[in-house]
Every structure is written in C-alpha cells, then in structure tokens.
Design a protein around this motif. Structure first.
Motif, short mmCIF file in Angstrom:
data_model
loop_
_atom_site.label_atom_id
_atom_site.label_comp_id
_atom_site.label_asym_id
_atom_site.label_seq_id
_atom_site.Cartn_x
_atom_site.Cartn_y
_atom_site.Cartn_z
N PHE A 197 -20.12 25.24 -12.71
CA PHE A 197 -18.85 24.61 -12.35
C PHE A 197 -17.88 24.50 -13.52
N GLU A 198 -18.38 24.72 -14.74
CA GLU A 198 -17.51 24.61 -15.92
C GLU A 198 -16.67 25.87 -16.11
N LEU A 233 1.35 17.24 -12.27
CA LEU A 233 1.21 16.52 -11.01
C LEU A 233 0.01 15.57 -11.06
N PHE A 234 -1.14 16.10 -11.48
CA PHE A 234 -2.33 15.23 -11.56
C PHE A 234 -2.15 14.13 -12.61
N LEU A 290 -7.78 17.13 -14.48
CA LEU A 290 -6.98 17.29 -15.70
C LEU A 290 -7.81 17.93 -16.82
N GLU A 291 -9.04 17.46 -16.94
CA GLU A 291 -9.92 17.98 -18.00
C GLU A 291 -10.10 19.50 -17.82
N LEU A 292 -10.32 19.92 -16.56
CA LEU A 292 -10.58 21.34 -16.32
C LEU A 292 -9.32 22.19 -16.46
N LYS A 352 -5.95 25.91 -22.38
CA LYS A 352 -6.32 26.19 -23.79
C LYS A 352 -6.97 27.57 -23.89
N ARG A 353 -7.83 27.88 -22.92
CA ARG A 353 -8.51 29.18 -22.95
C ARG A 353 -7.50 30.31 -22.88
#
Ligand SMILES: Cc1cc2nc3c(=O)[nH]c(=O)nc-3n(C[C@H](O)[C@H](O)[C@H](O)COP(=O)(O)OP(=O)(O)OC[C@H]3O[C@@H](n4cnc5c(N)ncnc54)[C@H](O)[C@@H]3O)c2cc1C
Length: 392
Positions: free
Chosen positions: A6-7, A27-28, A377-379, A385-386
């Motif tokens: 899932f990461e 938005l999030f 948001l984290e994902l 960044k990637r």
C-alpha cells in the motif's frame, strides 16, 4: 507473505497529473480543519441558494476530487481510465431527500438510465441504488415496525416493491449485479426483507442481487449467520456488501432520545472486531456467498488479504471484492488492483447542486477529527516528493 504494497504511491496516483495531485493535497489540507468545513458548508449552501456563480469553483475543487461528472455518460472517461487499470466502476446517481411519489418515479427513471449506461460493460459489473430514493422514509419505517398501513400507504408500498423489482429485473437484463445500500437501523428491517426476497427470487443460479450489512451494529454477525443459513437452505447465493456503517451519530442520538439500547457496537474497536469477524465468517462460506468489502480501513483490508493467503484462496477469486469511494484511498484501490484483487470504485455523479450533500459528507468524513485526511496527505506528499526528485 507480508502485505506491504500500500506504500507504493507511484501506482496509487498514476492516474493523477502533478497538478491534480497538488490540488488534492490542498483540498485534503483544507478539509482537515473542522471549522473550515463547517464554514464552507454554510457559505456554499448560501451561495447556491442565492444563485451566485460558485458552481465552477466547486466543480474545479471538491467535485472533481470526489465525483466523476455531471452525468453517467459524461463519467465514461473516468470509467475507461480506471478500467484500463483493472478497476471497475459503480456509478451512483446521487440524489437525496426525495419525499413525493413523482420524485420517487423520477429517481427510478434516473437510476434505470444510469444502469442502462453501464449495461453489458465489463467495467461495470455492479450498479447501486439507495432504497429511500424509491420510497418514503416513513413508509420504510412503518413497514419495518410492522405497523398497520392505511389503504394509501399499502398502495404506496406496492409501488415501492414494483420500483424495486423493475431495478432488479433491468439490472439482470443488462448483466449488472445490483447493490442495495443499507440505511438507518429503524428502516433496515423492511430493506432486509426486500433484499432477501429478491436474492431468493433472482440469485438461484448466479449472483445478481447484493445486500449491504453494516457491522457497526452489534446484531449483524448473528444476522449474517442466519442469512447464509437461509441461503443454503433455500438454495440462493448470498451477496453481501460488508461495511461498517455510515449513520453513527443519527443512530446514537435517536437511541438516546427514545431511550432504547444503542444498536451500535460500544466502541470503534468493537466495530472493527465485529467487521473482521463478519469478513472471516463470509470467507468461511465462500461457496455460498460473495463478499464485497466496502472499506477504507487498511488494517481490515490487510487482515482479509492475509486470510486469503492463509486459506490459499486466489487473489482474484470471483467471490471476493474490495471497494472504495472515488477520490479516497487510491493507495488501497490501485495497489490492490495491481496485485490482482477484484476492485471497484463507488463513483457518485450528478449535477453539482444535487451532489452537494454527498460532497459535504465526504468533507466532514475527512476532517482531522473524524477521518483519514492525514493519511491521504502523507501519501500525496510522498508521491509529490518522489516526482520532484525524478525531475531534478
Ligand atoms: C464502497 C462503499 C460502499 C458503502 N456503502 C454503504 C452503505 O450502503 N451503507 C452505509 O451505511 N455505509 C456505506 N458505506 C460507508 C461505510 O459504512 C463507512 O461509513 C465508511 O466506509 C468508513 O468506514 P471504513 O470501514 O472505511 O473505516 P474506518 O474509517 O476505520 O471506520 C469508520 C467507521 O467505524 C465506525 N465507528 C466509528 N466510531 C465508532 C464508535 N465510537 N463506535 C462504534 N463504531 C464506530 C463507523 O461505522 C464509522 O463510519 C460504504 C462505503 C464504501 C467504501
């Protein structure tokens, strides 16, 4: 095998351009704040009532994140893009708060039109409808309570049953399995009865009608048990969309106000346990039933995958499906599909004005208090960044 896919944000967001991802990020970020969502809800409603030109703004932001378009045909671009990545689409015509017979007839017509657009198309194995879109809430309640109906109510209930049959029969003719959404517990007995009768009638040889079971109710594991028993005894395939349940506040408030025991599990942990027990039960009876797990809970999904692996059930077993809402938890849907699991996205569509109640609920669900916007948001940040590091 450890479930750690899932990461993978590259797979999760591969349909989103960097601009779209940045928009989703903001938005999030905004809807994390409960007070902003509250303020936005009032401001948008007022602006729409005053006929101010805000539809364009809504469409470019929250609408595009959570809806596929304003019509079923107009949603086909999204459907095809998802289909190319082995993700099925369940188009949900989203109207709420109907009260008149004319409104229910109109809703039946729109739902049939939506099903027809999805006819004989492998991207659309499932269609859906909400029972109170085709009949009055109070009528469902009276039937659920076993109350005596007036002559008028009796004929209104016959019309509900006719609309219901029409949806089932058209869906089958168009080779679409039909989900019956679950609603408040005090109208659910009538819905369950309709669903069970339809499964008995139409699911003899293959699965067409799929009921919904809400595991935040503490009585639902016993219900699943009796349903599967009935299916086995009477010879019909049991289709279950298993969800936690969406009406937690209403359920609790009503039970307090009317002084009856709360029908819900005593805590989130108890609901989670009940949900996973429901999943395990259905997996144990897979020759008689189909499980469609409607959930964004990563832990429950991982638990199901591990269970399938332990029992050596193939990832693409036709009786096991995963479903998430469009615009949410793409890391689950896209990575599950990539790993070979059966996945469908629930995709609401409709005119901006009419889907507003749905959009507001999605925003409320994603505030930092209630929801999972921090995970989204984290994902999204990770993926942005990637992509940035690849450009440099
Ligand atoms: C494809 C799909 C179809 C759906 N169809 C329906 C439907 O027909 N009917 C319907 O009602 N909902 C439906 N839902 C919504 C669903 O019931 C949940 O509200 C939503 O998915 C959030 O739950 P979750 O499993 O994703 O995960 P989580 O975010 O882990 O769980 C949140 C849920 O846990 C439960 N919960 C939270 N706090 C407590 C507490 N204190 N005590 C007890 N329980 C608690 C509530 O059910 C809450 O919605 C559907 C969802 C999906 C993805």
């Amino acid at each position: 095998m450890k479930v750690d896919f899932f990461e993978n944000t590259q797979i999760a967001f591969r349909l989103k351009s960097t601009l779209e991802l940045k928009k989703a990020y903001w938005l999030f970020k905004l809807i994390q704040y409960r007070f902003l969502v509250g303020l936005g809800k009032v401001a948008i409603q007022a602006a729409l009532n005053l006929r101010l030109p805000v539809e364009g703004l809504i469409k470019a932001t929250v609408f595009n994140q959570f809806c596929s378009g304003t019509s079923a045909m107009g949603s086909q671009k999204v459907v095809a893009r998802l289909g190319n990545l082995n993700i099925a689409s369940v188009l949900a015509y989203s109207v709420e708060g109907l009260t008149s017979e004319a409104g229910f007839d109109e809703s039946l017509k729109k739902t049939l039109e939506t099903l027809e657009v999805q006819a004989n198309n492998p991207n659309h194995p499932y269609g859906v409808f909400k029972p109170t879109a085709i009949g009055a809430f109070l009528l469902f309640q009276k039937v659920s309570e076993g109350a005596k109906l007036t002559v008028q109510e009796t004929s209104a209930w016959h019309r509900v049953r006719d609309r219901f049959s029409s949806l089932c029969e058209h869906a089958i003719e168009w080779k679409i399995r039909l989900f019956i959404d679950a609603e408040e517990s005090w109208i659910q007995p009538a819905i369950d009865k309709l669903a069970e009768t339809a499964m008995l009638q139409y699911n003899k040889n293959e699965l067409w009608i799929v009921t919904t079971v809400q595991m935040y109710r503490h009585d639902r594991l016993a219900y699943l048990n009796s349903l599967v028993k009935k299916g086995k005894k009477e010879g019909f395939h049991v289709g279950v969309k298993l969800v936690r349940g969406a009406y937690i506040e209403k359920e609790t408030l009503r039970s307090q106000k009317m002084k009856y025991p709360n029908p819900l599990c005593i805590s989130k942990t108890a609901t989670d346990k009940n949900f996973d027990a429901g999943v395990a039960f259905l997996i144990d009876h897979l020759e008689h039933c189909t499980l469609f797990m409607g959930s964004h809970n990563e832990k429950s999904i991982t638990t199901l995958i591990e269970l399938l692996q332990r029992k050596k059930i193939s990832s693409n077993h036709p009786n096991v499906w995963f479903g998430q809402l469009y615009g949410m938890s793409d890391h689950l849907s896209f990575n599950l599909a990539e790993a070979g699991y059966n996945v469908a996205k629930y995709i609401p569509f409709g005119p901006v004005r009419e889907v507003m109640p749905y959009l507001i609920r999605r925003a409320e669900e994603n505030t930092s208090v209630a929801g999972q916007s921090s995970r989204e948001l984290e994902l999204i940040s990770k993926e942005l960044k990637r992509r940035q590091s690849k450009v440099v």
